[in-house]
Design a protein around this motif. Sequence first.
Motif, PDB file in Angstrom:
ATOM      1  N   GLN A  72      90.243  64.229  27.591  1.00 46.20           N
ATOM      2  CA  GLN A  72      90.187  64.099  29.083  1.00 46.20           C
ATOM      3  C   GLN A  72      91.829  64.370  28.968  1.00 46.20           C
ATOM      4  O   GLN A  72      91.962  64.611  30.839  1.00 46.20           O
ATOM      5  CB  GLN A  72      89.444  63.415  30.107  1.00 46.20           C
ATOM      6  CG  GLN A  72      87.826  63.799  29.847  1.00 46.20           C
ATOM      7  CD  GLN A  72      87.681  62.410  30.408  1.00 46.20           C
ATOM      8  OE1 GLN A  72      87.499  61.763  30.571  1.00 46.20           O
ATOM      9  NE2 GLN A  72      86.086  62.424  30.342  1.00 46.20           N
ATOM     10  N   GLN A  84      88.817  75.641  38.325  1.00 43.35           N
ATOM     11  CA  GLN A  84      88.801  75.306  36.943  1.00 43.35           C
ATOM     12  C   GLN A  84      88.603  75.822  35.751  1.00 43.35           C
ATOM     13  O   GLN A  84      88.704  75.829  34.723  1.00 43.35           O
ATOM     14  CB  GLN A  84      86.855  74.193  36.739  1.00 43.35           C
ATOM     15  CG  GLN A  84      86.939  73.255  38.069  1.00 43.35           C
ATOM     16  CD  GLN A  84      85.504  73.156  37.967  1.00 43.35           C
ATOM     17  OE1 GLN A  84      84.672  72.417  38.977  1.00 43.35           O
ATOM     18  NE2 GLN A  84      84.472  72.940  37.195  1.00 43.35           N
ATOM     19  N   PHE A 127      85.335  67.213  34.649  1.00 42.10           N
ATOM     20  CA  PHE A 127      85.907  66.890  36.341  1.00 42.10           C
ATOM     21  C   PHE A 127      84.369  65.657  36.892  1.00 42.10           C
ATOM     22  O   PHE A 127      84.725  65.311  38.125  1.00 42.10           O
ATOM     23  CB  PHE A 127      85.783  67.864  36.876  1.00 42.10           C
ATOM     24  CG  PHE A 127      87.350  68.458  36.629  1.00 42.10           C
ATOM     25  CD1 PHE A 127      87.877  67.798  35.544  1.00 42.10           C
ATOM     26  CD2 PHE A 127      87.105  69.629  37.118  1.00 42.10           C
ATOM     27  CE1 PHE A 127      89.704  68.215  35.756  1.00 42.10           C
ATOM     28  CE2 PHE A 127      88.438  70.945  36.609  1.00 42.10           C
ATOM     29  CZ  PHE A 127      89.645  69.738  36.098  1.00 42.10           C
ATOM     30  N   GLU A 138      85.419  62.968  39.023  1.00 43.74           N
ATOM     31  CA  GLU A 138      85.064  62.906  40.447  1.00 43.74           C
ATOM     32  C   GLU A 138      84.773  60.568  40.739  1.00 43.74           C
ATOM     33  O   GLU A 138      84.739  60.580  41.723  1.00 43.74           O
ATOM     34  CB  GLU A 138      84.580  63.449  41.321  1.00 43.74           C
ATOM     35  CG  GLU A 138      84.066  63.982  41.728  1.00 43.74           C
ATOM     36  CD  GLU A 138      83.687  65.396  43.226  1.00 43.74           C
ATOM     37  OE1 GLU A 138      84.129  65.906  43.877  1.00 43.74           O
ATOM     38  OE2 GLU A 138      83.099  65.594  42.113  1.00 43.74           O
ATOM     39  N   ILE A 181      89.850  62.229  41.215  1.00 38.10           N
ATOM     40  CA  ILE A 181      90.242  64.061  41.537  1.00 38.10           C
ATOM     41  C   ILE A 181      89.174  64.029  42.992  1.00 38.10           C
ATOM     42  O   ILE A 181      87.939  63.499  43.130  1.00 38.10           O
ATOM     43  CB  ILE A 181      89.839  64.974  40.375  1.00 38.10           C
ATOM     44  CG1 ILE A 181      88.214  64.899  40.464  1.00 38.10           C
ATOM     45  CG2 ILE A 181      90.517  64.742  39.609  1.00 38.10           C
ATOM     46  CD1 ILE A 181      87.714  65.890  39.618  1.00 38.10           C
ATOM     47  N   ARG A 227      87.844  67.284  44.575  1.00 34.23           N
ATOM     48  CA  ARG A 227      87.422  69.059  44.700  1.00 34.23           C
ATOM     49  C   ARG A 227      86.977  69.736  46.040  1.00 34.23           C
ATOM     50  O   ARG A 227      86.472  68.849  47.366  1.00 34.23           O
ATOM     51  CB  ARG A 227      86.314  69.376  43.829  1.00 34.23           C
ATOM     52  CG  ARG A 227      86.077  68.759  42.772  1.00 34.23           C
ATOM     53  CD  ARG A 227      84.638  69.247  41.893  1.00 34.23           C
ATOM     54  NE  ARG A 227      83.922  68.474  41.420  1.00 34.23           N
ATOM     55  CZ  ARG A 227      83.183  68.908  39.981  1.00 34.23           C
ATOM     56  NH1 ARG A 227      82.953  69.675  39.439  1.00 34.23           N
ATOM     57  NH2 ARG A 227      82.490  67.757  39.084  1.00 34.23           N
ATOM     58  N   ILE A 274      91.143  71.628  42.563  1.00 32.15           N
ATOM     59  CA  ILE A 274      90.954  70.092  42.166  1.00 32.15           C
ATOM     60  C   ILE A 274      91.942  69.822  42.431  1.00 32.15           C
ATOM     61  O   ILE A 274      93.016  70.416  42.146  1.00 32.15           O
ATOM     62  CB  ILE A 274      90.746  70.155  40.499  1.00 32.15           C
ATOM     63  CG1 ILE A 274      89.673  71.616  40.314  1.00 32.15           C
ATOM     64  CG2 ILE A 274      90.646  69.070  40.250  1.00 32.15           C
ATOM     65  CD1 ILE A 274      88.357  70.548  40.547  1.00 32.15           C
TER      66      ILE A 274
END
Length: 156
Positions: free
Chosen positions: A46, A61, A79, A83, A88, A90, A102
């Motif tokens: 990641q 994305q 993601f 989250e 993050i 969104r 994002i």
Amino acid sequence: MSKLIEYEDIITDSPFLICYLISLIKTHDFYMNKHIKNETEILPSQYFMLQFLYYDMGTNQSDIAKACLMDRSGVSRAFKDFEEKGLITREIDEDNKRAYKIKLTEKGIKTAEFLCEKESEWDDMIQEELNISKEDLYKLLSKISLKSLEFNRRNF
């Protein structure tokens, strides 16, 4: 009895540029992955998505998937994990209601900045005993990379 070949021998005796580049990639990945695994909540896979978000906040994305050479479902799973860990947020993209913008949270920014510091430390360590400035080294590596890209585009 034959002498065992050491990793260092392969590097110093190689007639091919790729051996040097692979060595740099592998040692860099080892260094960064130790910091990622031991000092952050993200996975090594990641890392590039997090860094992409750090340098291009508010992207969507699809763009991240393209930039990181991943499929959208893989990015979506990452993601979801980001989250859940508070890295993050969104937001629905006003220009495209089916897409999300994002953004890194404060925690996400701190994680990315920590990893940037580790990147700089690695770069400094690699460059410190060379008789070339960091800027000149980057120019040379950029030239080599662009030449390789140009060669592939022209021939394939």
